[in-house]
Design an enzyme around this catalytic site. Structure first.
Site, PDB file in Angstrom:
ATOM      1  N   HIS A 224      -2.909   2.960  10.045  1.00  0.00           N
ATOM      2  CA  HIS A 224      -2.991   3.226  11.483  1.00  0.00           C
ATOM      3  C   HIS A 224      -4.210   4.059  11.872  1.00  0.00           C
ATOM      4  CE1 HIS A 224      -1.197   4.699  15.437  1.00  0.00           C
ATOM      5  NE2 HIS A 224      -1.028   3.401  15.494  1.00  0.00           N
ATOM      6  N   LYS A 226      -8.082   5.080  12.832  1.00  0.00           N
ATOM      7  CA  LYS A 226      -9.212   4.488  13.547  1.00  0.00           C
ATOM      8  C   LYS A 226     -10.426   5.359  13.242  1.00  0.00           C
ATOM      9  CE  LYS A 226      -5.500   3.294  16.247  1.00  0.00           C
ATOM     10  NZ  LYS A 226      -4.160   3.841  16.027  1.00  0.00           N
ATOM     11  N   ASP A 231     -24.068   5.610   8.787  1.00  0.00           N
ATOM     12  CA  ASP A 231     -25.122   6.311   8.037  1.00  0.00           C
ATOM     13  C   ASP A 231     -24.703   7.719   7.618  1.00  0.00           C
ATOM     14  OD1 ASP A 231     -26.790   4.125   8.211  1.00  0.00           O
ATOM     15  OD2 ASP A 231     -27.902   4.874   9.947  1.00  0.00           O
ATOM     16  N   HIS A 402      -2.219   5.508  25.984  1.00  0.00           N
ATOM     17  CA  HIS A 402      -2.219   5.408  24.524  1.00  0.00           C
ATOM     18  C   HIS A 402      -2.891   6.613  23.863  1.00  0.00           C
ATOM     19  CE1 HIS A 402      -3.117   3.147  20.622  1.00  0.00           C
ATOM     20  NE2 HIS A 402      -1.825   2.991  20.791  1.00  0.00           N
ATOM     21  N   LYS A 404      -3.501  10.104  22.253  1.00  0.00           N
ATOM     22  CA  LYS A 404      -2.678  11.028  21.477  1.00  0.00           C
ATOM     23  C   LYS A 404      -3.409  12.374  21.436  1.00  0.00           C
ATOM     24  CE  LYS A 404      -2.441   6.720  19.220  1.00  0.00           C
ATOM     25  NZ  LYS A 404      -1.266   6.144  19.658  1.00  0.00           N
ATOM     26  N   ASP A 409      -3.005  26.384  24.834  1.00  0.00           N
ATOM     27  CA  ASP A 409      -3.599  27.553  25.504  1.00  0.00           C
ATOM     28  C   ASP A 409      -4.972  27.284  26.101  1.00  0.00           C
ATOM     29  OD1 ASP A 409      -1.353  28.999  24.882  1.00  0.00           O
ATOM     30  OD2 ASP A 409      -2.237  30.030  23.154  1.00  0.00           O
TER      31      ASP A 409
END
Length: 484
Positions: A224, A226, A231, A402, A404, A409
């Site tokens: 899952h 990404k 380079d 979508h 996350k 604070d």
């Protein structure tokens, strides 16, 4: 003949109940959260036969013998590589703020990954901006491009990214692409798959879905993460799959997907490159650890420390969950959470409630419409407890949110691939960044406020008067939370 069928029936019933007893004993003896064990027992007894089958397929963290052995053997060499980062100039423990300092201690002790300073970060929240930025960086690549994604869905600007990768490979850039098999079936059926391979790109299916593997590996264990590394100088990570939202799940009646990515330069790029190397080796057996980062930083400038927190089979268990809990326990004023899938474990639920009950303002932003009907109703099973604890819940109406993220604070945040559900926190290959950067966190906070402005608050009194059938659906789907 009747006696034979009667005998066969009795034997079948006996074997089934022997199997149920064996599975029950295995569940009870497994050391895991009591709520998970009880949920599995409910499924097995309420849904005969199917429940037992589900447990065999999804009940235990089973990576497969070959991958599991490989992951165990890899841990030592990778830990040694991470440990060397503690001796570079970019690791400045005395300069770390209170939030990230404790997270640095945790990740260093459990996986030898330190928080590194000397980074620059750019928060990108427009999918068009994200894809065009990725294309521009690919077009400038000189040596290597490494990518891992859960979903690659052809269409729109995603095809432009594919074209840029093919052109990069043709001019001599080494391109490695790791895509989850279950998340990217349309890509593997498309012409892009063969075109990439023909151009010299290494394309690998992660955790290949196959009928022959059905009892050899847990099928809903997914890659899952990404990550893009170019380079060993530029990296991207965040919530967005390699998709153009205008061409993705247009018939699901949830609106366009709303995502973010973080573009990073500095020493943290090499850490993300090492995480990609981990995933590549788990799948292929080939080791390509990156070079150690150049850690020359100017102590007079802002340091922008980042802690990379990976999780998945072979890595320390519950590390991201521990980081989440540690961050919330340190909150003094506010916690703002965005997540598309909210099915927390009992431990995480209690952490959120405790945070609100000690006077911290806790806001959770969840999409009103979800592409998973089960998750939608299971999420709502937690609303009553959260509202009673003082948590504010906002249902986003601008599409499928979508993103996350967690902002603590107003000056510390977590961003990455991790949903607030047991699948992300216990099962999948995931990555999150703990970021101590005032300007970046303020951007994230501003974005969260934009989400809240497009949301409707869940009113506690109105929630109590919801229809009986809604209550039934919530409790019914809550039983399946180990599968969500």
């Amino acid at each position: 003949m009747d006696k034979f069928y009667h005998f066969l029936t009795l034997v079948s019933i006996g074997l089934y109940w022997f199997l149920v007893a064996g599975v029950t004993l295995r569940i009870v003896l497994k050391r895991r959260a009591v709520s998970v064990s009880l949920a599995w027992l409910m499924i097995i007894y309420i849904v005969p036969v199917v429940g037992v089958g589900c447990y065999f397929l999804f009940g235990e963290l089973n990576l497969g013998r070959k991958r599991a052995e490989r992951a165990r053997e890899m841990f030592g060499p990778f830990q040694q590589w991470f440990r060397q980062l503690n001796h570079c100039q970019a690791h400045i423990p005395d300069a770390l703020g209170g939030h990230i300092s404790k997270i640095d201690d945790l990740c260093n002790n459990r996986m030898s990954i330190p928080a590194l300073s000397g980074n620059s970060l750019s928060l990108q929240n427009s999918t068009d901006e994200i894809l065009r930025s990725i294309i521009q960086d690919i077009e400038k690549a000189e040596h290597s491009i490494s990518m891992v994604f859960y979903i690659w869905h052809p269409g729109g600007l995603a095809d432009s990214v594919a074209s840029a990768l093919i052109q990069a490979s043709k001019r001599g850039v080494k391109v490695k692409l790791l895509l989850d098999s279950a998340g990217s079936p349309r890509f593997f059926r498309s012409s892009w798959y063969q075109m990439m391979k023909n151009s010299g790109i290494e394309v690998v299916q992660a955790l290949e879905v196959s009928p022959w593997r059905i009892f050899l590996r847990r099928l809903d264990l997914r890659q899952h993460r990404k990550i893009i590394v170019i380079d060993d100088a530029i990296a991207y990570t965040g919530s967005m799959n390699l998709v153009d939202p205008a061409y993705f799940k247009q018939n699901s009646d949830v609106g366009q997907w709303i995502d973010i990515m973080v573009r990073i330069t500095g020493p943290t790029v090499n850490v993300l490159s090492a995480i990609h190397s981990w995933d590549w080796e788990v799948e292929t057996g080939q080791r390509h650890l990156p070079k150690l980062p150049e850690c020359q930083i100017d102590p007079s400038e802002q340091q922008h420390p980042i802690q990379v927190v990976p999780s998945g089979p072979g890595m320390p268990e519950n590390l991201i969950l521990q980081v989440l809990a540690l961050a919330m326990h340190q909150a003094n004023h506010s916690v703002k959470i965005t997540t598309p899938y909210f099915v927390p474990s009992n431990d995480l639920l209690e952490t959120i409630k405790l945070t609100a009950q000690r006077g911290v303002a806790v806001d959770i932003i969840i999409p009103h419409k979800n592409d998973s009907l089960m998750v939608k109703w299971a999420s709502r099973a937690f609303y009553g407890d959260l509202l009673s604890a003082g948590v504010k819940i906002h249902e986003f109406h601008g599409g499928l949110l979508h993103t996350k993220s967690v902002v603590i604070d107003d000056h510390f945040c977590l961003v990455g691939t991790v949903n607030m559900d047991m699948r992300s926190l216990w099962l999948n290959f995931e990555v999150t960044l703990a970021v101590e950067d005032q300007a970046f966190t303020q951007e994230m906070l501003w974005l969260q406020q934009q989400y809240i402005d497009q949301s409707y608050p869940v009113n506690k009194e109105q929630w109590k008067s919801r229809p009986i059938r809604h209550r039934f659906l919530e409790r019914a789907f809550f039983l399946f939370n180990p599968l969500l």
